[in-house]
Enzyme design. Structure first.
Site, PDB file in Angstrom:
ATOM      1  N   GLY A 140       0.818  -1.204   0.000  1.00 33.71           N
ATOM      2  CA  GLY A 140       0.000   0.000   0.000  1.00 33.71           C
ATOM      3  C   GLY A 140       0.854   1.257   0.000  1.00 33.71           C
ATOM      4  N   SER A 141       0.398   2.264   0.705  1.00 33.25           N
ATOM      5  CA  SER A 141       1.080   3.560   0.681  1.00 33.25           C
ATOM      6  C   SER A 141       2.456   3.557   1.337  1.00 33.25           C
ATOM      7  CB  SER A 141       0.195   4.623   1.350  1.00 33.25           C
ATOM      8  OG  SER A 141      -0.976   4.828   0.595  1.00 33.25           O
TER       9      SER A 141
END
Length: 464
Positions: A140-141
């Protein structure tokens, strides 16, 4: 080995079984027809050449694991499904490595009951699987700092260069949406990390070739085994054009790059890889090999073998790019608008990145719906990776909480608790000093916000 021997089944015990087990001894004796001993025969002239052999104890293994950090990580993951890994930024020593749910290893050594074994294999949370190295997740981020480093080094954007980031980005007939419904407005690299602005990275993706991103990610530890001395480590995945051609027989599409730059799609990483990658960012680009064993020594205390730090790769990333990303990671935790502000702790001065990894594709309604109200298996994974203290990094920590919905509320507290235990134990005076500075800074911030609100209310009252 002989039939009936107890052997190491997993982890350190499996990998170092030959060091730990020692050698069996034996003794010759004369017995009667019923097997009862009559006399020892070793050394007797009648049985010349038959010699007893004393048992030889195995060697001892001293781990790098810190008991206090291990217990803190274990407690912080109570009631959660996930993992936490803490490593020394300067050496690569693994200070804590926890996977939950877990199991009681003494049950195996005592003789496993059918009931206990069934409870383990029937548990859909897979307690027998070490999530730290044997499970990989979309980062993810938490992958955005790697994308940012690649973009800055390739000259795609300057750190202070602002670009407009609306609520979505359209490529062909497909719309890629930001996590924030209304978008973020003008954004530079610091804000892109602080607020985790997806559209900023979508725009990078149109200018950054996937093969270049692949190379930067590899240099920072993604897409390959770390080399830790534990069995069955998975390598994770960082895709490129060649990989997709071999895997699917298809050409790479630009839309796939848009998903990869924010740590989704094909990108996969283990918690240990995430910890080692952020350790490399913290120490200026030195990717180290993680190790769990300090030394092997005999019962007499003689050191048989010592283990030490090993450099895997020195990333030649400029100080300008590295410092810009570090500043952004610091703001994630310590800026009032940072995504991990409420979980920053005191006295640790942490930098890091939150991540929310989708486990399946979602429509617009699902994307902006409340994660906690979704079916458990459809909820996002919560991830947080950080290092502390920012001004002199010593420990890097990664935590993944499966279906935890948010990296900030699910995983960041785990990392915060481990970092706090580390600072209190090894640097108590510095921890007290930083905690007091943090307390005064927060007090000053609250006072400034109160004055601002009071002035705004006064102005509004005068205008009316």
């Amino acid at each position: 080995y002989k039939l009936g021997d107890f052997i190491g089944q997993s982890g350190i015990e499996e990998k170092f079984d030959l060091h730990l087990r020692g050698d069996d001894g034996y003794q010759f004796m004369e017995v009667d027809a019923r097997g009862r001993m009559k006399r020892l025969i070793g050394g007797s002239n009648m049985f010349a050449g038959i010699e007893n052999k004393p048992a030889k104890p195995g060697h001892n293994v001293r781990l790098t694991i810190d008991r206090d950090l291990q217990l803190t990580a274990y407690k912080a993951l109570e009631g959660k499904v996930g993992s936490a890994v803490a490593v020394d930024v300067r050496t690569g020593e693994v200070l804590a490595m926890v996977s939950r749910p877990s199991f009681d290893p003494t049950q195996f050594s005592r003789g496993l009951t059918a009931k206990y074994w069934k409870s383990l294999v029937d548990d859909d949370r897979n307690p027998l699987r070490d999530r730290s190295i044997q499970e990989h997740y979309p980062p993810g981020s938490t992958f955005k700092p790697i994308t940012a480093l690649a973009a800055l080094e390739e000259g795609i954007f300057e750190p202070d260069q602002e670009i407009m980031c609306g609520p979505s980005f359209r490529l062909g007939r497909r719309t890629f949406r930001d996590w924030k419904r209304n978008g973020h407005g003008m954004t530079d690299v610091y804000k892109s990390l602080r607020r985790s602005v997806d559209v900023y990275y979508y725009k990078i993706a149109t200018l950054l070739d996937i093969d270049i991103l692949h190379d930067y990610a590899k240099k920072l530890g993604f897409g390959k085994k770390t080399g830790i001395t534990l069995p069955r480590e998975t390598s994770g995945l960082i895709p490129n054009r060649e990989w997709k051609k071999k895997r699917f027989g298809e050409e790479w599409q630009l839309g796939e790059t848009l998903s990869c730059v924010i740590g989704q799609s094909y990108v996969l990483a283990t918690p240990l890889q995430l910890a080692m990658s952020y350790a490399a960012i913290a120490n200026g680009g030195r990717l180290l090999k993680p190790y769990l064993i300090k030394e092997i020594f005999s019962n007499n205390g003689d050191v048989i073998k010592k283990y030490s730090s090993e450099l895997v790769h020195q990333s030649l990333i400029s100080d300008k790019s590295m410092n810009a990303v570090k500043k952004g990671l610091y703001q994630v935790v310590n800026h009032r608008r940072g995504t991990a502000w409420w979980y920053r702790g005191r006295g640790i001065r942490m930098a890091g990145k939150t991540g929310t990894a989708q486990v399946r594709s979602m429509n617009v309604k699902e994307l902006f719906s409340k994660c906690e109200e979704m079916p458990y298996k459809s909820r996002h994974h919560g991830i947080f990776v950080g290092y502390a203290p920012f001004h002199d990094p010593r420990i890097a920590i990664a935590s993944v909480v499966e279906h935890g919905c948010h990296g900030s509320s699910a995983a960041a507290p785990v990392v915060r608790d481990i970092a706090t235990t580390y600072m209190k134990k090894y640097y108590p005076e510095e921890h007290k000093k930083l905690a007091e500075e943090d307390r005064l800074a927060y007090k000053k911030l609250l006072e400034a916000e109160r004055r601002k609100k009071a002035e705004a209310a006064k102005k509004k009252s005068e205008e009316s």
